[in-house]
Design an enzyme around this catalytic site. Structure first.
Site, PDB file in Angstrom:
ATOM      1  N   THR A   1     -52.575  -1.240 -38.953  1.00 34.98           N
ATOM      2  CA  THR A   1     -52.441  -2.281 -39.981  1.00 34.98           C
ATOM      3  C   THR A   1     -51.142  -2.189 -40.768  1.00 34.98           C
ATOM      4  O   THR A   1     -50.588  -1.100 -40.939  1.00 34.98           O
ATOM      5  CB  THR A   1     -53.632  -2.172 -40.967  1.00 34.98           C
ATOM      6  OG1 THR A   1     -53.369  -2.982 -42.112  1.00 34.98           O
ATOM      7  CG2 THR A   1     -53.829  -0.752 -41.465  1.00 34.98           C
TER       8      THR A   1
ATOM      9  N   TYR B   1     -57.606   2.565 -47.171  1.00 35.55           N
ATOM     10  CA  TYR B   1     -57.702   1.900 -45.872  1.00 35.55           C
ATOM     11  C   TYR B   1     -56.443   2.187 -45.050  1.00 35.55           C
ATOM     12  O   TYR B   1     -56.514   2.667 -43.910  1.00 35.55           O
ATOM     13  CB  TYR B   1     -57.902   0.394 -46.087  1.00 35.55           C
ATOM     14  CG  TYR B   1     -57.710  -0.425 -44.847  1.00 35.55           C
ATOM     15  CD1 TYR B   1     -58.456  -0.157 -43.698  1.00 35.55           C
ATOM     16  CD2 TYR B   1     -56.783  -1.468 -44.813  1.00 35.55           C
ATOM     17  CE1 TYR B   1     -58.264  -0.918 -42.550  1.00 35.55           C
ATOM     18  CE2 TYR B   1     -56.602  -2.230 -43.676  1.00 35.55           C
ATOM     19  CZ  TYR B   1     -57.339  -1.942 -42.545  1.00 35.55           C
ATOM     20  OH  TYR B   1     -57.148  -2.691 -41.412  1.00 35.55           O
TER      21      TYR B   1
END
Ligand code: UDP
Length: 326
Positions: free
Chosen positions: A116, A140
């Site tokens: 990501t 995250y």
């Protein structure tokens, strides 16, 4: 080629399964259905298993003998990861570790990983490339960066060839309406905005208007989920052809502020978006925009629907459908 697709019942994984099947591959979905939907599994079998349960991974690998693994399954919400970082580190990193150990033991040699743009953190609005140093500012992104490192170590030690895709903001839905985005609870900008447009929610809360961006709202690089899925098929081809380990950013090189997304929605739906201004969401970087040059030039990626009109249009069409029921 038979491919074990972890998280294949989820938003991006399901679109990838469709793309794989279209390209003649055989997706086998491995999913615990914690956030995914059995109804989204349409292009191959569904194995209900959990990455925290190593035995369930071993059993799936033994039964289906996949030649490649695509690893989508993860917790993926920035805000939630700031509130409960332990869960993100445990599930994302622990799950990936179990999966990689199982792949090493079973002799799986091809691995495609969903990373990501959240691994980059805040970078003063520079165009991000595969070489930009990664400095995540939320759990995250931290957990995904840790898995990238783990993958390199497993690659070196166990010959697991891997392609890492760093996704920017994924949006839209299958243009044929077979699958789409449905999260419970929903936290993503475009579906929340369209819910507000449709009157299913009172308003969209805009998280922060005091960022150092052109209009004060966060800038993101939005990619159509179908284009993203196509990149995964190319990534698999890359591995099959023995081109070796690689990292590709999947963005478009063009950023949209939250206000610009809202403006684009008005043009597509012909309706106003009710908006209330809220505080910043902890963990959000001001701007995340990627160069797509490497994916375009080396992988041969040709995004066709990653423009706001198609992304919002396809999401809007999906939002008119009944959706998954359970
Ligand atoms: N955002 C917002 N209101 C919302 C949800 C998101 O203003 O209800 C903003 C968020 O701060 C970010 C952008 O929209 O700048 C995209 O957020 P999303 O959660 O869709 O994706 P993320 O960037 O976290 O992966």
């Amino acid at each position: 080629m038979r491919v074990l697709v972890t998280g294949g019942a989820g938003y991006i994984g399901a679109h990838a399964c469709k793309a794989l099947a279209r390209a003649g591959h055989e997706p086998v979905v491995f999913d615990n259905l914690s956030t995914g939907w059995a109804e989204a599994v349409k292009w191959g079998p569904l194995v209900r298993g959990d990455l925290m349960d190593r035995a369930s991974i071993d059993a799936a690998l033994a039964q289906y003998q996949p030649e490649a693994v695509m690893h989508f399954a993860a917790l993926s919400l920035v805000g939630e990861s700031m509130k409960d970082p332990g869960r993100y580190w445990r599930v994302n990193v622990g799950g990936a570790l179990n999966l990689l150990e199982a792949c090493a033991a079973a002799g799986v040699r091809n691995f495609v990983f969903s990373s990501t743009c959240a691994t980059y953190g805040d970078q003063d609005g520079v165009l991000l490339t595969e070489e930009t140093p990664q400095r995540p500012i939320n759990a995250y992104g931290g957990s995904k960066l840790a898995i990238e490192g783990m993958l390199r170590d497993f690659g070196a030690a166990h010959g697991i060839n891997h392609v890492i895709f760093r996704y920017f903001n994924v949006a839209g839905a299958d243009p044929e309406g077979e699958v789409g985005e449905q999260h419970v609870p929903e936290t993503h900008l475009i579906p929340l905005m369209l819910d507000a447009v449709a009157g299913k929610r009172p308003a969209l809360t805009l998280f922060g208007t005091d960022y150092a961006t052109r209009d004060g709202t966060c800038v993101r690089d939005y990619v159509h989920v179908t284009d993203l899925a196509a990149a995964h098929v190319l990534g698999l081809g890359w591995l099959i052809e023995g081109k070796g380990d690689a990292v590709f950013c999947l963005g478009t090189g063009r950023g949209f502020s939250v206000r610009e997304v809202i403006e684009a929605s008005r043009a597509v739906t012909n309706r106003e978006v009710p908006v209330v201004i809220g505080d910043r969401r902890p963990g959000d970087a001001a701007a995340l925009v990627s160069s797509s040059s490497r994916a375009v030039n080396e992988l041969g990626w040709e995004p066709t629907r990653s423009n706001m009109r198609d992304m919002i249009g396809d999401a809007w069409a999906w939002a008119q459908k009944p959706g998954y029921s359970g």
